[in-house]
Write a protein that holds these residues in place. Structure first.
Motif, PDB file in Angstrom:
ATOM      1  N   THR A   1       0.570 -13.848   9.788  1.00  0.00           N
ATOM      2  CA  THR A   1       1.119 -14.189   8.476  1.00  0.00           C
ATOM      3  C   THR A   1       2.420 -13.433   8.229  1.00  0.00           C
ATOM      4  O   THR A   1       2.696 -12.423   8.893  1.00  0.00           O
ATOM      5  CB  THR A   1       0.120 -13.826   7.365  1.00  0.00           C
ATOM      6  OG1 THR A   1      -0.029 -12.401   7.339  1.00  0.00           O
ATOM      7  CG2 THR A   1      -1.226 -14.509   7.565  1.00  0.00           C
ATOM      8  N   PRO A   2       3.203 -13.886   7.266  1.00  0.00           N
ATOM      9  CA  PRO A   2       4.406 -13.136   6.920  1.00  0.00           C
ATOM     10  C   PRO A   2       4.093 -11.683   6.524  1.00  0.00           C
ATOM     11  O   PRO A   2       4.812 -10.765   6.900  1.00  0.00           O
ATOM     12  CB  PRO A   2       4.985 -13.918   5.732  1.00  0.00           C
ATOM     13  CG  PRO A   2       4.514 -15.322   5.959  1.00  0.00           C
ATOM     14  CD  PRO A   2       3.139 -15.175   6.549  1.00  0.00           C
ATOM     15  N   ARG A   3       3.013 -11.475   5.792  1.00  0.00           N
ATOM     16  CA  ARG A   3       2.623 -10.124   5.385  1.00  0.00           C
ATOM     17  C   ARG A   3       2.355  -9.237   6.594  1.00  0.00           C
ATOM     18  O   ARG A   3       2.852  -8.111   6.671  1.00  0.00           O
ATOM     19  CB  ARG A   3       1.372 -10.165   4.504  1.00  0.00           C
ATOM     20  CG  ARG A   3       0.830  -8.765   4.196  1.00  0.00           C
ATOM     21  CD  ARG A   3      -0.471  -8.795   3.441  1.00  0.00           C
ATOM     22  NE  ARG A   3      -0.214  -9.259   2.093  1.00  0.00           N
ATOM     23  CZ  ARG A   3      -0.960 -10.157   1.447  1.00  0.00           C
ATOM     24  NH1 ARG A   3      -2.006 -10.685   2.016  1.00  0.00           N
ATOM     25  NH2 ARG A   3      -0.649 -10.521   0.226  1.00  0.00           N
ATOM     26  N   THR A   4       1.587  -9.743   7.546  1.00  0.00           N
ATOM     27  CA  THR A   4       1.259  -8.965   8.743  1.00  0.00           C
ATOM     28  C   THR A   4       2.500  -8.662   9.569  1.00  0.00           C
ATOM     29  O   THR A   4       2.695  -7.531  10.024  1.00  0.00           O
ATOM     30  CB  THR A   4       0.226  -9.723   9.602  1.00  0.00           C
ATOM     31  OG1 THR A   4      -0.939  -9.968   8.802  1.00  0.00           O
ATOM     32  CG2 THR A   4      -0.161  -8.937  10.824  1.00  0.00           C
ATOM     33  N   LEU A   5       3.351  -9.655   9.746  1.00  0.00           N
ATOM     34  CA  LEU A   5       4.579  -9.445  10.507  1.00  0.00           C
ATOM     35  C   LEU A   5       5.452  -8.384   9.851  1.00  0.00           C
ATOM     36  O   LEU A   5       5.926  -7.452  10.514  1.00  0.00           O
ATOM     37  CB  LEU A   5       5.356 -10.765  10.631  1.00  0.00           C
ATOM     38  CG  LEU A   5       6.721 -10.675  11.318  1.00  0.00           C
ATOM     39  CD1 LEU A   5       6.571 -10.210  12.764  1.00  0.00           C
ATOM     40  CD2 LEU A   5       7.421 -12.031  11.252  1.00  0.00           C
ATOM     41  N   TYR A   6       5.637  -8.480   8.539  1.00  0.00           N
ATOM     42  CA  TYR A   6       6.515  -7.531   7.857  1.00  0.00           C
ATOM     43  C   TYR A   6       5.914  -6.131   7.847  1.00  0.00           C
ATOM     44  O   TYR A   6       6.628  -5.140   8.007  1.00  0.00           O
ATOM     45  CB  TYR A   6       6.809  -8.012   6.442  1.00  0.00           C
ATOM     46  CG  TYR A   6       8.147  -7.533   5.933  1.00  0.00           C
ATOM     47  CD1 TYR A   6       9.324  -7.834   6.605  1.00  0.00           C
ATOM     48  CD2 TYR A   6       8.252  -6.783   4.773  1.00  0.00           C
ATOM     49  CE1 TYR A   6      10.553  -7.410   6.148  1.00  0.00           C
ATOM     50  CE2 TYR A   6       9.475  -6.352   4.299  1.00  0.00           C
ATOM     51  CZ  TYR A   6      10.628  -6.664   4.997  1.00  0.00           C
ATOM     52  OH  TYR A   6      11.848  -6.233   4.535  1.00  0.00           O
TER      53      TYR A   6
ATOM     54  N   ASN B   1      11.750 -17.859   4.187  1.00  0.00           N
ATOM     55  CA  ASN B   1      10.413 -18.440   4.086  1.00  0.00           C
ATOM     56  C   ASN B   1       9.728 -18.142   2.750  1.00  0.00           C
ATOM     57  O   ASN B   1       9.087 -19.013   2.170  1.00  0.00           O
ATOM     58  CB  ASN B   1       9.511 -17.952   5.217  1.00  0.00           C
ATOM     59  CG  ASN B   1       8.193 -18.683   5.233  1.00  0.00           C
ATOM     60  OD1 ASN B   1       8.119 -19.826   5.677  1.00  0.00           O
ATOM     61  ND2 ASN B   1       7.146 -18.056   4.725  1.00  0.00           N
ATOM     62  N   GLN B   2       9.863 -16.920   2.282  1.00  0.00           N
ATOM     63  CA  GLN B   2       9.144 -16.507   1.073  1.00  0.00           C
ATOM     64  C   GLN B   2       9.934 -16.766  -0.203  1.00  0.00           C
ATOM     65  O   GLN B   2       9.459 -16.457  -1.287  1.00  0.00           O
ATOM     66  CB  GLN B   2       8.799 -15.019   1.156  1.00  0.00           C
ATOM     67  CG  GLN B   2       7.933 -14.626   2.344  1.00  0.00           C
ATOM     68  CD  GLN B   2       6.600 -15.315   2.351  1.00  0.00           C
ATOM     69  OE1 GLN B   2       6.389 -16.240   3.115  1.00  0.00           O
ATOM     70  NE2 GLN B   2       5.695 -14.884   1.495  1.00  0.00           N
ATOM     71  N   ARG B   3      11.155 -17.275  -0.046  1.00  0.00           N
ATOM     72  CA  ARG B   3      12.036 -17.528  -1.184  1.00  0.00           C
ATOM     73  C   ARG B   3      12.293 -16.271  -2.000  1.00  0.00           C
ATOM     74  O   ARG B   3      12.214 -16.259  -3.233  1.00  0.00           O
ATOM     75  CB  ARG B   3      11.479 -18.624  -2.088  1.00  0.00           C
ATOM     76  CG  ARG B   3      11.542 -19.975  -1.470  1.00  0.00           C
ATOM     77  CD  ARG B   3      11.189 -21.022  -2.501  1.00  0.00           C
ATOM     78  NE  ARG B   3      11.409 -22.342  -1.949  1.00  0.00           N
ATOM     79  CZ  ARG B   3      10.773 -23.416  -2.369  1.00  0.00           C
ATOM     80  NH1 ARG B   3       9.907 -23.335  -3.347  1.00  0.00           N
ATOM     81  NH2 ARG B   3      11.034 -24.583  -1.827  1.00  0.00           N
ATOM     82  N   TRP B   4      12.600 -15.201  -1.270  1.00  0.00           N
ATOM     83  CA  TRP B   4      12.978 -13.975  -1.957  1.00  0.00           C
ATOM     84  C   TRP B   4      14.315 -14.183  -2.639  1.00  0.00           C
ATOM     85  O   TRP B   4      15.106 -15.030  -2.246  1.00  0.00           O
ATOM     86  CB  TRP B   4      13.117 -12.826  -0.961  1.00  0.00           C
ATOM     87  CG  TRP B   4      11.836 -12.354  -0.348  1.00  0.00           C
ATOM     88  CD1 TRP B   4      10.575 -12.697  -0.708  1.00  0.00           C
ATOM     89  CD2 TRP B   4      11.718 -11.437   0.737  1.00  0.00           C
ATOM     90  NE1 TRP B   4       9.671 -12.050   0.094  1.00  0.00           N
ATOM     91  CE2 TRP B   4      10.352 -11.270   0.989  1.00  0.00           C
ATOM     92  CE3 TRP B   4      12.633 -10.752   1.514  1.00  0.00           C
ATOM     93  CZ2 TRP B   4       9.874 -10.431   1.991  1.00  0.00           C
ATOM     94  CZ3 TRP B   4      12.162  -9.913   2.509  1.00  0.00           C
ATOM     95  CH2 TRP B   4      10.788  -9.759   2.736  1.00  0.00           C
TER      96      TRP B   4
ATOM     97  N   ASP C   1       2.752 -12.907  -0.123  1.00  0.00           N
ATOM     98  CA  ASP C   1       1.530 -13.709  -0.164  1.00  0.00           C
ATOM     99  C   ASP C   1       1.682 -15.016   0.602  1.00  0.00           C
ATOM    100  O   ASP C   1       2.773 -15.571   0.709  1.00  0.00           O
ATOM    101  CB  ASP C   1       1.143 -14.035  -1.609  1.00  0.00           C
ATOM    102  CG  ASP C   1       0.616 -12.823  -2.348  1.00  0.00           C
ATOM    103  OD1 ASP C   1       0.357 -11.792  -1.699  1.00  0.00           O
ATOM    104  OD2 ASP C   1       0.474 -12.905  -3.584  1.00  0.00           O
ATOM    105  N   GLY C   2       0.557 -15.497   1.079  1.00  0.00           N
ATOM    106  CA  GLY C   2       0.506 -16.823   1.680  1.00  0.00           C
ATOM    107  C   GLY C   2       0.837 -16.850   3.159  1.00  0.00           C
ATOM    108  O   GLY C   2       1.113 -15.839   3.785  1.00  0.00           O
TER     109      GLY C   2
END
Length: 155
Positions: free
Chosen positions: A2-7, A62-65, A97-98
């Motif tokens: 997931t994006p969270r895990t990668l970051y 991807n996360q629309r930061w 998230d997500g």
């Protein structure tokens, strides 16, 4: 992944390489015993720093930061140890998230910009994404090696 895990992983790796570089700097500048730590850990930290920056840009898309979040993410990689603080702040705010929003099987929006189309193509092909990421890190590290160390770090 997931994006969270990668970051989280890249932020933690960046902190570890910062610590190793600081140990190398202590050995070189304080004890005067060796500069090997700076040469080895400086290169390793530089490569991980570049990878952190690329992952930050990837997640910005991807996360629309916000643009502010992108800039803060990039700037907070410069001082020692702030990448993990930044990652945790983003997680608390729900900005990690997500799953991958731009994955073909997700319920996310269709890619609208060139950056989103690129991220969608990479997310759809993880092996290609890893290869492209590694190639980008190697290319940028090569440029950094040609340009040389930051001003004032010689010695």
């Amino acid at each position: 992944m997931t994006p969270r895990t990668l970051y989280r992983r890249i932020a933690l790796t960046e902190v570890v390489t910062w610590a190793l570089l600081l140990v190398g700097m202590f050995l070189k500048y304080v004890t005067g015993t060796t500069d090997l730590g700076v040469r080895v850990f400086g290169l390793v930290h530089g490569v991980v720093f570049i990878a952190f920056a690329l992952v930050t840009v990837l997640l910005w898309v991807n996360q629309r930061w916000t643009f502010r979040e992108l800039v803060l993410g990039l700037l907070l990689a410069v001082p020692p140890f702030l990448t993990v603080w930044w990652e945790r702040r983003l997680e608390r705010a729900g900005r990690l998230d997500g799953d991958w929003r731009l994955a073909h099987d997700s319920d996310g929006d269709a890619p609208a910009t060139a950056a989103e189309r690129l991220v969608a193509a990479l997310v759809a092909r993880p092996a290609v994404a890893v290869a492209v990421g590694l190639a980008a890190v190697v290319a940028l590290a090569g440029v950094a090696l040609v340009v040389g160390p930051p001003v004032g770090s010689a010695g």
